[in-house]
Write a protein that holds these residues in place. Structure first.
Motif, PDB file in Angstrom:
ATOM      1  N   THR A  21       0.849  -1.200   0.000  1.00 16.87           N
ATOM      2  CA  THR A  21       0.000   0.000   0.000  1.00 16.87           C
ATOM      3  C   THR A  21       0.880   1.243   0.000  1.00 16.87           C
ATOM      4  N   THR A  22       1.951   1.205   0.781  1.00 18.43           N
ATOM      5  CA  THR A  22       2.876   2.338   0.853  1.00 18.43           C
ATOM      6  C   THR A  22       3.537   2.599  -0.490  1.00 18.43           C
ATOM      7  N   GLU A  23       4.023   1.554  -1.162  1.00 14.31           N
ATOM      8  CA  GLU A  23       4.690   1.787  -2.452  1.00 14.31           C
ATOM      9  C   GLU A  23       3.707   2.256  -3.516  1.00 14.31           C
ATOM     10  N   ALA A  24       2.485   1.767  -3.481  1.00 18.06           N
ATOM     11  CA  ALA A  24       1.488   2.251  -4.433  1.00 18.06           C
ATOM     12  C   ALA A  24       1.210   3.740  -4.220  1.00 18.06           C
ATOM     13  N   MET A  25       1.375   4.213  -2.976  1.00 17.66           N
ATOM     14  CA  MET A  25       1.173   5.629  -2.673  1.00 17.66           C
ATOM     15  C   MET A  25       2.364   6.481  -3.076  1.00 17.66           C
ATOM     16  N   THR A  26       3.578   6.007  -2.755  1.00 11.90           N
ATOM     17  CA  THR A  26       4.749   6.882  -2.813  1.00 11.90           C
ATOM     18  C   THR A  26       5.766   6.499  -3.883  1.00 11.90           C
ATOM     19  N   GLY A  27       5.751   5.254  -4.380  1.00  5.46           N
ATOM     20  CA  GLY A  27       6.692   4.845  -5.415  1.00  5.46           C
ATOM     21  C   GLY A  27       7.864   4.038  -4.909  1.00  5.46           C
ATOM     22  N   PHE A  28       8.030   3.899  -3.618  1.00  6.25           N
ATOM     23  CA  PHE A  28       9.102   3.051  -3.094  1.00  6.25           C
ATOM     24  C   PHE A  28       8.724   2.581  -1.698  1.00  6.25           C
ATOM     25  N   GLY A  29       9.468   1.579  -1.210  1.00  7.92           N
ATOM     26  CA  GLY A  29       9.312   1.158   0.172  1.00  7.92           C
ATOM     27  C   GLY A  29       8.743  -0.223   0.374  1.00  7.92           C
ATOM     28  N   SER A  30       8.212  -0.875  -0.684  1.00  9.80           N
ATOM     29  CA  SER A  30       7.513  -2.131  -0.449  1.00  9.80           C
ATOM     30  C   SER A  30       8.413  -3.189   0.160  1.00  9.80           C
ATOM     31  N   ILE A  31       9.598  -3.399  -0.423  1.00 16.19           N
ATOM     32  CA  ILE A  31      10.427  -4.508   0.054  1.00 16.19           C
ATOM     33  C   ILE A  31      11.133  -4.156   1.361  1.00 16.19           C
ATOM     34  N   GLY A  60       5.062  -3.712 -12.015  1.00 15.30           N
ATOM     35  CA  GLY A  60       4.653  -3.920 -13.402  1.00 15.30           C
ATOM     36  C   GLY A  60       3.351  -3.199 -13.717  1.00 15.30           C
ATOM     37  N   TYR A  61       2.383  -3.297 -12.808  1.00 17.73           N
ATOM     38  CA  TYR A  61       1.105  -2.614 -12.997  1.00 17.73           C
ATOM     39  C   TYR A  61       1.283  -1.097 -13.055  1.00 17.73           C
ATOM     40  N   LEU A  62       2.018  -0.548 -12.078  1.00 13.74           N
ATOM     41  CA  LEU A  62       2.205   0.901 -12.030  1.00 13.74           C
ATOM     42  C   LEU A  62       3.018   1.409 -13.222  1.00 13.74           C
ATOM     43  N   THR A  63       3.987   0.602 -13.670  1.00 15.25           N
ATOM     44  CA  THR A  63       4.785   0.990 -14.836  1.00 15.25           C
ATOM     45  C   THR A  63       3.908   1.098 -16.086  1.00 15.25           C
ATOM     46  N   LEU A  64       3.051   0.109 -16.299  1.00 18.19           N
ATOM     47  CA  LEU A  64       2.164   0.151 -17.462  1.00 18.19           C
ATOM     48  C   LEU A  64       1.204   1.326 -17.387  1.00 18.19           C
ATOM     49  N   ARG A  65       0.676   1.570 -16.209  1.00 15.73           N
ATOM     50  CA  ARG A  65      -0.338   2.621 -16.081  1.00 15.73           C
ATOM     51  C   ARG A  65       0.240   4.022 -16.207  1.00 15.73           C
ATOM     52  N   VAL A 210      -4.714  -6.094  -3.232  1.00 13.54           N
ATOM     53  CA  VAL A 210      -5.452  -5.231  -2.299  1.00 13.54           C
ATOM     54  C   VAL A 210      -4.625  -3.993  -1.962  1.00 13.54           C
ATOM     55  N   GLY A 211      -3.318  -4.185  -1.759  1.00 14.06           N
ATOM     56  CA  GLY A 211      -2.432  -3.057  -1.478  1.00 14.06           C
ATOM     57  C   GLY A 211      -2.403  -2.049  -2.614  1.00 14.06           C
ATOM     58  N   ILE A 212      -2.425  -2.536  -3.855  1.00 14.58           N
ATOM     59  CA  ILE A 212      -2.441  -1.637  -5.014  1.00 14.58           C
ATOM     60  C   ILE A 212      -3.705  -0.776  -4.992  1.00 14.58           C
ATOM     61  N   VAL A 213      -4.853  -1.404  -4.757  1.00 15.93           N
ATOM     62  CA  VAL A 213      -6.120  -0.669  -4.739  1.00 15.93           C
ATOM     63  C   VAL A 213      -6.108   0.377  -3.630  1.00 15.93           C
ATOM     64  N   LEU A 214      -5.664  -0.021  -2.433  1.00 20.84           N
ATOM     65  CA  LEU A 214      -5.619   0.924  -1.310  1.00 20.84           C
ATOM     66  C   LEU A 214      -4.644   2.067  -1.571  1.00 20.84           C
ATOM     67  N   GLY A 215      -3.460   1.732  -2.081  1.00 17.49           N
ATOM     68  CA  GLY A 215      -2.446   2.757  -2.322  1.00 17.49           C
ATOM     69  C   GLY A 215      -2.877   3.760  -3.368  1.00 17.49           C
ATOM     70  N   GLU A 216      -3.492   3.276  -4.444  1.00 21.24           N
ATOM     71  CA  GLU A 216      -3.993   4.180  -5.485  1.00 21.24           C
ATOM     72  C   GLU A 216      -5.057   5.111  -4.917  1.00 21.24           C
ATOM     73  N   ALA A 217      -5.938   4.573  -4.069  1.00 13.83           N
ATOM     74  CA  ALA A 217      -7.001   5.384  -3.481  1.00 13.83           C
ATOM     75  C   ALA A 217      -6.450   6.434  -2.513  1.00 13.83           C
ATOM     76  N   HIS A 225       3.248  13.572   4.810  1.00 16.36           N
ATOM     77  CA  HIS A 225       4.232  13.918   5.841  1.00 16.36           C
ATOM     78  C   HIS A 225       3.937  13.146   7.131  1.00 16.36           C
ATOM     79  N   ARG A 226       2.668  13.166   7.573  1.00 15.70           N
ATOM     80  CA  ARG A 226       2.299  12.466   8.796  1.00 15.70           C
ATOM     81  C   ARG A 226       2.427  10.954   8.622  1.00 15.70           C
ATOM     82  N   PHE A 227       2.016  10.468   7.461  1.00 10.96           N
ATOM     83  CA  PHE A 227       2.111   9.039   7.184  1.00 10.96           C
ATOM     84  C   PHE A 227       3.557   8.558   7.259  1.00 10.96           C
ATOM     85  N   ARG A 228       4.478   9.328   6.668  1.00  5.82           N
ATOM     86  CA  ARG A 228       5.884   8.937   6.665  1.00  5.82           C
ATOM     87  C   ARG A 228       6.473   8.984   8.074  1.00  5.82           C
TER      88      ARG A 228
END
Length: 245
Positions: A21-31, A60-65, A210-217, A225-228
């Motif tokens: 969910t975090t990486e879908a929001m910000t672009g890094f951090g999943s692993i 892969g999904y975010l790259t295509l989109r 599920v993380g992708i859907v949540l992160g995109e939303a 800032h607060r999330f980080r």
């Protein structure tokens, strides 16, 4: 049939949901998030052949989109050449670390978390590096990616001062992770590490979706800032736990 809800994989599934969910929001951090938390319950050598291929689903999904937002010049002339070289070196060197791998990874997570919390507290923008220093830190980011599939912290540091809006920054980073994790996944296939982890990998794919859907939303709705601040506080605790685990 694998029961992913059995311990300790139930905890890994929760950590994967938070991380992706975090990486879908910000672009890094999943692993780095999933690995630092999951390493408290399972060994790194078990986790990496699962978490690295999982990232291919998200990146892969975010790259295509968002491929039209990628900063191709920065990617092809700066980031990928240096990081690919470092990733190959890290992958070759990783078996030599032995039991010290977990301690080294914990130290990396602690250092990264402290630095980010300090920067967020002072609310200062990241300082720009000179070309040579930027390439050096990109190489080091690749090395840590090859060792722990966690090059994001150092790459973000290497790109300090680069003027990209949030969406272009995210699009460029996820293509980096897709490319490098494809390389690492090929390595895990060749050395046989992936074969034993197929059931866990397949069971966790729905969690990533599920993380992708949540992160995109949440990408445009959450106070980043607060999330980080909360996220890096959790990572700091996890890193300290790994040092004494």
């Amino acid at each position: 049939m694998l029961d992913v809800l059995s311990s300790p994989w139930a905890l890994v599934a929760l950590f994967v949901l938070l991380a992706y969910t975090t990486e879908a929001m910000t672009g890094f951090g999943s692993i780095v998030i999933a690995l630092s938390l999951s390493a408290l319950v399972l060994p790194l050598e078990v986790l990496m052949p699962v978490l690295v291929p999982l990232n291919l689903v998200l990146s892969g999904y975010l790259t295509l989109r968002y491929r039209r937002l990628v900063h191709w010049r920065l990617l092809l002339t700066g980031i990928l050449p240096m990081m690919a070289l470092g990733t190959l070196a890290g992958f070759v060197l990783r078996p030599a670390l032995g039991p010290g791998a977990q301690w080294l990874f914990g130290a990396l997570v602690v250092a990264f978390s402290v630095r980010e919390l300090w920067r967020l507290r002072r609310a200062r923008p990241a300082a720009a590096h000179g070309p040579l220093w930027s390439r050096f830190w990109m190489l080091m980011a690749g090395l840590t990616h090859g060792l722990f599939a966690s090059g994001g912290p150092l790459l973000v540091y290497a790109l300090g001062g680069v003027q990209l809006d949030k969406s272009r920054f995210r699009a460029t980073l996820v293509l980096v992770w897709f490319s490098l994790n494809l390389l690492l996944t090929a390595g895990f296939l060749l050395n046989g590490a992936l074969r034993a982890q197929w059931p866990h990998l397949l069971a966790l794919v729905p969690v990533v979706l599920v993380g992708i859907v949540l992160g995109e939303a949440l990408h445009h709705r959450v106070d980043e800032h607060r999330f980080r601040q909360v996220l890096f506080s959790v990572l700091l605790v996890a890193g300290l736990a790994l040092l004494v685990h």
